[in-house]
Design a protein around this motif. Structure first.
Motif, PDB file in Angstrom:
ATOM      1  N   VAL A  87      89.216 -79.438 -49.585  1.00 33.68           N
ATOM      2  CA  VAL A  87      88.809 -78.463 -50.590  1.00 33.68           C
ATOM      3  C   VAL A  87      89.857 -77.349 -50.662  1.00 33.68           C
ATOM      4  O   VAL A  87      90.153 -76.702 -49.662  1.00 33.68           O
ATOM      5  N   ARG A  88      90.406 -77.131 -51.860  1.00 33.27           N
ATOM      6  CA  ARG A  88      91.438 -76.123 -52.031  1.00 33.27           C
ATOM      7  C   ARG A  88      90.808 -74.774 -52.371  1.00 33.27           C
ATOM      8  O   ARG A  88      89.732 -74.717 -52.973  1.00 33.27           O
ATOM      9  N   PRO A  89      91.472 -73.691 -52.009  1.00 29.46           N
ATOM     10  CA  PRO A  89      90.913 -72.362 -52.301  1.00 29.46           C
ATOM     11  C   PRO A  89      90.696 -72.144 -53.795  1.00 29.46           C
ATOM     12  O   PRO A  89      89.703 -71.520 -54.191  1.00 29.46           O
ATOM     13  N   ARG A  90      91.612 -72.636 -54.646  1.00 25.09           N
ATOM     14  CA  ARG A  90      91.446 -72.434 -56.081  1.00 25.09           C
ATOM     15  C   ARG A  90      90.223 -73.173 -56.605  1.00 25.09           C
ATOM     16  O   ARG A  90      89.461 -72.638 -57.423  1.00 25.09           O
ATOM     17  N   ALA A  91      90.011 -74.411 -56.125  1.00 25.64           N
ATOM     18  CA  ALA A  91      88.823 -75.163 -56.544  1.00 25.64           C
ATOM     19  C   ALA A  91      87.549 -74.482 -56.071  1.00 25.64           C
ATOM     20  O   ALA A  91      86.543 -74.429 -56.795  1.00 25.64           O
ATOM     21  N   LEU A  92      87.584 -73.932 -54.865  1.00 26.82           N
ATOM     22  CA  LEU A  92      86.421 -73.211 -54.348  1.00 26.82           C
ATOM     23  C   LEU A  92      86.141 -71.958 -55.175  1.00 26.82           C
ATOM     24  O   LEU A  92      84.981 -71.628 -55.458  1.00 26.82           O
TER      25      LEU A  92
END
Length: 320
Positions: A25-30
């Motif tokens: 899980v990437r920070p931008r997606a989160l």
């Protein structure tokens, strides 16, 4: 040894899976996931306010015909050389609102005028809020002499009549929609600037701002990453409230003959009705439809703005 190591690796994998935090899980997606969840919560709360839902429905009722105006009215609805009726006809089955002084269908003109009035109101509100947000955030962040100068300029704009300043700007500039947008936008920003500055001062006192500065965050980082996201709800509510004022201001300038004479707007229709003597002639179909449209749309934006304010700040206690 191999069996024990394998078992340890499996146990660690099970613990990672049980934690529910996959490493992919990437920070931008989160961040986008959190924004979508926040928007869903906002809509769930918004739709519980009857006034806000009513205002939104009214805006949709005006916006949809305005977007489809070329299909509904045709491309020559505003043409004065090929008008379909006689001048100042009374309302009929063919012309539900009657005709104007040139014989054009008033219903088609009201629909086409919605495009200009709504567009000018939106653009002027965006310009006004952008100027107010920029001055408010920077004045609240830097303070000192810069904040003093900016706030004195803001106070000067506040005490000056907004309509008088807009008329002065529209008079010295060329008559176009851009002139109207600029005249409204540069004269209605002071309220936003003061509100945003007050919110910025409150945000700047929070502990995470001090931590950001201690970790080396500069002015740009603090303002864009920490202050601006916290004042955006206020900016959104202020935008919806200013749109109604901008639509009224556009109608006023057009009624005074300071709008673009080549386009059809609700204020321009009122000016045409005045010049044609519609009041003395009793031709109310010329006056009432654009006037009611201006009042209803301004009221709808105000209802939406108050509801947005109530959802973002429940302490206001706006009735549902």
């Amino acid at each position: 040894m191999t069996t024990e190591n394998t078992g340890v690796r499996k146990t660690a994998g099970d613990d990672t899976a049980a934690a529910g935090k996959p490493p992919s899980v990437r920070p931008r997606a989160l961040a986008w996931q959190r924004r979508r969840a926040s928007a869903a919560r906002f809509w769930r709360t918004y739709r519980t306010h009857r006034a806000g839902v009513f205002g939104l429905a009214v805006l949709a009722l005006f916006a949809l015909p305005a977007l489809a105006a070329p299909l509904l009215t045709g491309s020559d609805a505003a043409d004065v050389t090929d008008a379909p009726g006689a001048p100042l006809e009374s309302p009929s089955a063919e012309f539900p609102f009657g005709t104007d002084r040139f014989g054009r269908n008033l219903l088609a003109l009201v629909i086409r005028g919605a495009r200009v009035s709504l567009l000018v109101g939106l653009l002027a509100a965006v310009l006004s809020v952008a100027i107010g947000t920029l001055i408010g955030v920077t004045a609240g962040h830097f303070r000192g002499w810069y904040a003093t100068v900016m706030m004195r300029i803001t106070d000067w704009f506040l005490v000056m009549p907004t309509l008088v300043l807009a008329i002065a700007l529209a008079t010295v500039m060329s008559r176009s929609l851009l002139t109207v947008v600029v005249a409204i936008g540069v004269t209605t920003w002071p309220t936003t600037a003061r509100l945003v500055r007050a919110q910025t001062l409150a945000v700047e006192t929070r502990p995470y701002i001090e931590r950001a500065r201690a970790l080396g965050g500069g002015h740009w980082h603090v303002m864009t990453r920490h202050v601006l996201p916290n004042v955006m709800p206020l900016v959104l509510a202020q935008t919806t409230l200013i749109i109604s004022s901008a639509i009224l201001a556009e109608a006023t300038l057009a009624f005074l003959g300071l709008g673009d004479p080549t386009v059809v707007s609700w204020g321009g229709l009122l000016q045409d009705a005045r010049e044609a003597g519609a009041v003395s002639a009793g031709h109310w179909g010329y006056l009432v439809p654009p006037g009611i449209a201006i009042a209803v749309v301004a009221l709808a934006f105000t209802l939406c703005g108050r509801t947005v304010e109530s959802v973002l700040n429940p302490r206001l206690g706006v009735s549902r």
